[in-house]
Write a protein that holds these residues in place. Structure first.
Motif, PDB file in Angstrom:
ATOM      1  N   ARG A 166       0.821  -1.205   0.000  1.00 48.33           N
ATOM      2  CA  ARG A 166       0.000   0.000   0.000  1.00 48.33           C
ATOM      3  C   ARG A 166       0.862   1.265   0.000  1.00 48.33           C
ATOM      4  NH1 ARG A 166      -4.691  -1.882   4.337  1.00 48.33           N
ATOM      5  NH2 ARG A 166      -5.944  -3.053   2.834  1.00 48.33           N
ATOM      6  N   SER A 167       1.964   1.228   0.746  1.00 48.19           N
ATOM      7  CA  SER A 167       2.861   2.387   0.783  1.00 48.19           C
ATOM      8  C   SER A 167       3.461   2.645  -0.597  1.00 48.19           C
ATOM      9  CB  SER A 167       3.991   2.147   1.790  1.00 48.19           C
ATOM     10  OG  SER A 167       3.469   2.005   3.092  1.00 48.19           O
ATOM     11  N   ASN A 168       3.821   1.575  -1.263  1.00 46.52           N
ATOM     12  CA  ASN A 168       4.398   1.704  -2.593  1.00 46.52           C
ATOM     13  C   ASN A 168       3.378   2.273  -3.574  1.00 46.52           C
ATOM     14  OD1 ASN A 168       6.569   1.029  -4.611  1.00 46.52           O
ATOM     15  ND2 ASN A 168       4.908  -0.210  -5.421  1.00 46.52           N
ATOM     16  N   GLU A 169       2.152   1.774  -3.470  1.00 43.70           N
ATOM     17  CA  GLU A 169       1.087   2.263  -4.346  1.00 43.70           C
ATOM     18  C   GLU A 169       0.792   3.731  -4.050  1.00 43.70           C
ATOM     19  OE1 GLU A 169      -3.484   1.117  -5.695  1.00 43.70           O
ATOM     20  OE2 GLU A 169      -2.650   0.344  -3.832  1.00 43.70           O
ATOM     21  N   LYS A 170       0.819   4.092  -2.776  1.00 44.92           N
ATOM     22  CA  LYS A 170       0.562   5.483  -2.391  1.00 44.92           C
ATOM     23  C   LYS A 170       1.650   6.396  -2.939  1.00 44.92           C
ATOM     24  CE  LYS A 170      -1.520   8.802  -0.128  1.00 44.92           C
ATOM     25  NZ  LYS A 170      -2.838   9.299  -0.555  1.00 44.92           N
ATOM     26  N   LEU A 171       2.902   5.945  -2.885  1.00 44.03           N
ATOM     27  CA  LEU A 171       4.013   6.748  -3.398  1.00 44.03           C
ATOM     28  C   LEU A 171       3.852   6.982  -4.899  1.00 44.03           C
ATOM     29  CD1 LEU A 171       6.736   8.122  -2.803  1.00 44.03           C
ATOM     30  CD2 LEU A 171       7.853   5.946  -3.321  1.00 44.03           C
ATOM     31  N   ARG A 172       3.498   5.934  -5.625  1.00 42.77           N
ATOM     32  CA  ARG A 172       3.276   6.072  -7.066  1.00 42.77           C
ATOM     33  C   ARG A 172       2.169   7.077  -7.348  1.00 42.77           C
ATOM     34  NH1 ARG A 172       3.068  -0.180  -9.226  1.00 42.77           N
ATOM     35  NH2 ARG A 172       5.179  -0.820  -8.655  1.00 42.77           N
ATOM     36  N   SER A 173       1.101   6.962  -6.576  1.00 42.74           N
ATOM     37  CA  SER A 173      -0.054   7.840  -6.769  1.00 42.74           C
ATOM     38  C   SER A 173       0.314   9.302  -6.515  1.00 42.74           C
ATOM     39  CB  SER A 173      -1.187   7.421  -5.830  1.00 42.74           C
ATOM     40  OG  SER A 173      -2.273   8.324  -5.920  1.00 42.74           O
ATOM     41  N   LEU A 174       1.049   9.574  -5.445  1.00 43.79           N
ATOM     42  CA  LEU A 174       1.446  10.944  -5.120  1.00 43.79           C
ATOM     43  C   LEU A 174       2.340  11.538  -6.206  1.00 43.79           C
ATOM     44  CD1 LEU A 174       2.195  10.550  -1.298  1.00 43.79           C
ATOM     45  CD2 LEU A 174       0.287  11.803  -2.327  1.00 43.79           C
ATOM     46  N   HIS A 232      14.425  -2.513  -2.214  1.00 46.48           N
ATOM     47  CA  HIS A 232      15.736  -2.587  -2.849  1.00 46.48           C
ATOM     48  C   HIS A 232      16.281  -1.200  -3.164  1.00 46.48           C
ATOM     49  CE1 HIS A 232      15.516  -6.830  -3.114  1.00 46.48           C
ATOM     50  NE2 HIS A 232      14.632  -6.899  -4.077  1.00 46.48           N
ATOM     51  N   PHE A 233      17.589  -1.089  -3.096  1.00 45.71           N
ATOM     52  CA  PHE A 233      18.272   0.168  -3.395  1.00 45.71           C
ATOM     53  C   PHE A 233      18.161   0.541  -4.875  1.00 45.71           C
ATOM     54  CE2 PHE A 233      22.089   2.300  -4.923  1.00 45.71           C
ATOM     55  CZ  PHE A 233      22.230   3.351  -4.039  1.00 45.71           C
ATOM     56  N   GLN A 234      18.141  -0.469  -5.752  1.00 46.18           N
ATOM     57  CA  GLN A 234      18.317  -0.269  -7.185  1.00 46.18           C
ATOM     58  C   GLN A 234      17.424   0.811  -7.784  1.00 46.18           C
ATOM     59  OE1 GLN A 234      17.964  -3.838  -9.478  1.00 46.18           O
ATOM     60  NE2 GLN A 234      18.482  -2.852 -11.410  1.00 46.18           N
ATOM     61  N   HIS A 235      16.132   0.794  -7.467  1.00 40.69           N
ATOM     62  CA  HIS A 235      15.224   1.776  -8.048  1.00 40.69           C
ATOM     63  C   HIS A 235      14.795   2.858  -7.056  1.00 40.69           C
ATOM     64  CE1 HIS A 235      14.595  -1.596 -10.969  1.00 40.69           C
ATOM     65  NE2 HIS A 235      14.701  -0.579 -11.798  1.00 40.69           N
ATOM     66  N   LEU A 236      14.906   2.558  -5.773  1.00 43.62           N
ATOM     67  CA  LEU A 236      14.445   3.515  -4.765  1.00 43.62           C
ATOM     68  C   LEU A 236      15.217   4.832  -4.857  1.00 43.62           C
ATOM     69  CD1 LEU A 236      12.448   3.850  -2.449  1.00 43.62           C
ATOM     70  CD2 LEU A 236      14.215   3.044  -0.888  1.00 43.62           C
ATOM     71  N   TRP A 237      16.546   4.774  -5.054  1.00 49.20           N
ATOM     72  CA  TRP A 237      17.341   6.006  -5.093  1.00 49.20           C
ATOM     73  C   TRP A 237      16.981   6.859  -6.294  1.00 49.20           C
ATOM     74  CZ3 TRP A 237      20.770   7.666  -8.857  1.00 49.20           C
ATOM     75  CH2 TRP A 237      21.178   6.724  -9.809  1.00 49.20           C
ATOM     76  N   LYS A 238      16.589   6.220  -7.402  1.00 52.31           N
ATOM     77  CA  LYS A 238      16.222   6.976  -8.606  1.00 52.31           C
ATOM     78  C   LYS A 238      14.928   7.751  -8.380  1.00 52.31           C
ATOM     79  CE  LYS A 238      18.406   3.516 -11.574  1.00 52.31           C
ATOM     80  NZ  LYS A 238      18.197   2.483 -12.627  1.00 52.31           N
ATOM     81  N   ILE A 239      14.015   7.159  -7.647  1.00 54.35           N
ATOM     82  CA  ILE A 239      12.778   7.864  -7.301  1.00 54.35           C
ATOM     83  C   ILE A 239      13.112   9.067  -6.424  1.00 54.35           C
ATOM     84  CG2 ILE A 239      10.651   7.673  -5.935  1.00 54.35           C
ATOM     85  CD1 ILE A 239      10.396   4.813  -6.951  1.00 54.35           C
ATOM     86  N   GLY A 240      14.088   8.885  -5.533  1.00 60.39           N
ATOM     87  CA  GLY A 240      14.515   9.985  -4.665  1.00 60.39           C
ATOM     88  C   GLY A 240      15.077  11.159  -5.454  1.00 60.39           C
ATOM     89  N   VAL A 241      15.760  10.883  -6.559  1.00 58.27           N
ATOM     90  CA  VAL A 241      16.303  11.962  -7.398  1.00 58.27           C
ATOM     91  C   VAL A 241      15.171  12.857  -7.890  1.00 58.27           C
ATOM     92  CG1 VAL A 241      17.480  12.501  -9.567  1.00 58.27           C
ATOM     93  CG2 VAL A 241      18.346  10.662  -8.114  1.00 58.27           C
ATOM     94  N   GLU A 242      14.108  12.239  -8.364  1.00 59.36           N
ATOM     95  CA  GLU A 242      12.972  13.019  -8.869  1.00 59.36           C
ATOM     96  C   GLU A 242      12.307  13.809  -7.744  1.00 59.36           C
ATOM     97  OE1 GLU A 242       8.652  12.427 -11.126  1.00 59.36           O
ATOM     98  OE2 GLU A 242      10.037  10.720 -10.945  1.00 59.36           O
ATOM     99  N   ILE A 243      12.115  13.155  -6.607  1.00 60.03           N
ATOM    100  CA  ILE A 243      11.426  13.819  -5.490  1.00 60.03           C
ATOM    101  C   ILE A 243      12.253  14.979  -4.934  1.00 60.03           C
ATOM    102  CG2 ILE A 243      10.614  13.505  -3.115  1.00 60.03           C
ATOM    103  CD1 ILE A 243       9.805  10.664  -3.886  1.00 60.03           C
ATOM    104  N   ASN A 251       2.445  10.578  -9.409  1.00 58.70           N
ATOM    105  CA  ASN A 251       1.635  10.775 -10.620  1.00 58.70           C
ATOM    106  C   ASN A 251       0.804  12.050 -10.531  1.00 58.70           C
ATOM    107  OD1 ASN A 251       2.555   8.433 -11.821  1.00 58.70           O
ATOM    108  ND2 ASN A 251       0.867   7.171 -11.049  1.00 58.70           N
ATOM    109  N   GLU A 252       0.392  12.380  -9.311  1.00 61.40           N
ATOM    110  CA  GLU A 252      -0.402  13.599  -9.092  1.00 61.40           C
ATOM    111  C   GLU A 252       0.483  14.814  -8.813  1.00 61.40           C
ATOM    112  OE1 GLU A 252      -3.054  12.666  -5.905  1.00 61.40           O
ATOM    113  OE2 GLU A 252      -3.927  10.943  -6.949  1.00 61.40           O
ATOM    114  N   GLU A 253       1.827  14.614  -8.863  1.00 65.33           N
ATOM    115  CA  GLU A 253       2.817  15.672  -8.640  1.00 65.33           C
ATOM    116  C   GLU A 253       2.691  16.304  -7.255  1.00 65.33           C
ATOM    117  OE1 GLU A 253       2.733  18.428 -11.868  1.00 65.33           O
ATOM    118  OE2 GLU A 253       3.346  16.926 -13.349  1.00 65.33           O
ATOM    119  N   LYS A 254       2.309  15.505  -6.284  1.00 55.96           N
ATOM    120  CA  LYS A 254       2.263  15.951  -4.889  1.00 55.96           C
ATOM    121  C   LYS A 254       3.593  15.566  -4.233  1.00 55.96           C
ATOM    122  CE  LYS A 254      -2.763  15.455  -4.553  1.00 55.96           C
ATOM    123  NZ  LYS A 254      -3.903  14.758  -3.864  1.00 55.96           N
TER     124      LYS A 254
END
Length: 227
Positions: A36-44, A67-78, A46-49
Motif C-alpha cells: 500500500r505504501s508503494n502504491e501510495k508513493l506512485r499515486s502521489l 531494494h536500493f536499485q530503483h528507490l534512489w532513482k525515485i529519490g532523485v525526482e522527489i 503521478n499527481e505531482e504531490k
C-alpha cells in the motif's frame, strides 16, 4: 545435538515491481502495508504531490524493506522537485552508501549532475582521486575530466592579466597564471588520452582543437605535453 536455527534475512521489495494492490482490499498479510505504501508513493508522484511523496519516501527508506536499485532513482525526482539545492548532497550520499555493484552507476549520475550545474572543479576533485581505481577506471570518466579541465582552463583564461595575453609576460608568482597553466596541462593530458577512445566525438574534437591552438600560440614549453 542442539539445532541452531538460521535467522532469515528480511524480505525486501523493488519499488518498480511491487504489485499494485487496491487500498480498499482487506489486510491480507504482514506485507500488505508495504504494498500500500508503494502504491501510495506512485499515486502521489503521478499527481505531482511531491512534498507528500517526500515524507513517504523518507519513511520507505527508513523501513529498509525496498531494494536500493530503483528507490534512489525515485529519490532523485522527489528531491529535485522539492529541494533542488539538496540534490548535490543527496546524490553524493547515494553514491557513498550504494552497494559496490551500483557504485559506478551512482557515481556517474552524481558527476553528470555536477557537470550540468557547471560545478567543474568539484566534479574534477571527485573524479581524479578515484580514476586510477579499477571500478572507476573507465574512458567515460576520462572524457568528463577532460571537459572539466577545459572549462576550468577557459575560466582561468578569462582572469589572466593583460600583459600575459598581449606579450606572454609571465610572473611566476601570479596565481592567475599558475591556475591557468595548471588547467591547460590537465586539459591537454586528458584530452589527448580521451581522444584515442572517442576520436569521432564532435565535442571532444572541438575542445581538442581549441586547446591545441592555444598551446601552439603560447608556445608554453613548460606548460604541457604535446597534444
Amino acid at each position: 545435538m542442539i539445532r541452531i536455527r538460521k535467522r532469515k534475512n528480511p524480505i525486501t521489495y523493488d519499488v518498480a515491481e511491487v504489485p499494485v494492490l487496491s487500498t480498499k482490499r482487506p489486510m491480507l498479510n504482514a506485507q500488505t502495508d508495504l504494498y500500500r505504501s508503494n502504491e501510495k508513493l506512485r499515486s502521489l508522484m503521478n499527481e505531482e504531490k511531491y512534498e507528500q511523496a517526500k515524507k513517504l519516501f523518507i519513511e520507505l527508506v527508513k523501513s529498509n524493506r525496498f531494494h536500493f536499485q530503483h528507490l534512489w532513482k525515485i529519490g532523485v525526482e522527489i528531491i529535485g522537485k522539492t529541494s533542488p539545492k539538496d540534490l548535490t548532497g543527496y546524490l553524493k550520499a547515494v553514491f557513498i552508501s550504494s552497494p559496490v555493484k551500483h557504485s559506478a552507476e551512482t557515481f556517474n549520475v552524481y558527476i553528470d549532475y555536477l557537470i550540468a550545474e557547471n560545478s567543474w572543479e568539484l566534479a574534477l576533485d571527485e573524479i581524479q582521486p578515484r580514476y586510477d581505481t579499477p571500478i572507476f577506471h573507465h574512458p567515460i570518466l576520462l572524457r568528463k575530466m577532460a571537459i572539466c579541465c577545459y572549462n576550468l582552463w577557459k575560466s582561468a583564461r578569462n582572469n589572466l592579466p593583460e600583459e600575459y595575453l598581449e606579450d606572454g609576460e609571465r610572473n611566476e608568482n601570479d596565481l592567475r597564471i599558475i591556475r591557468y597553466e595548471k588547467h591547460l596541462r590537465f586539459a591537454a593530458r586528458y584530452l589527448s588520452e580521451a581522444h584515442k577512445t572517442y576520436s569521432g566525438d564532435p565535442e571532444l574534437l572541438l575542445i581538442y582543437y581549441d586547446v591545441g591552438l592555444e598551446i601552439s600560440t603560447r608556445k608554453l614549453t613548460n606548460c604541457c605535453h604535446s597534444i
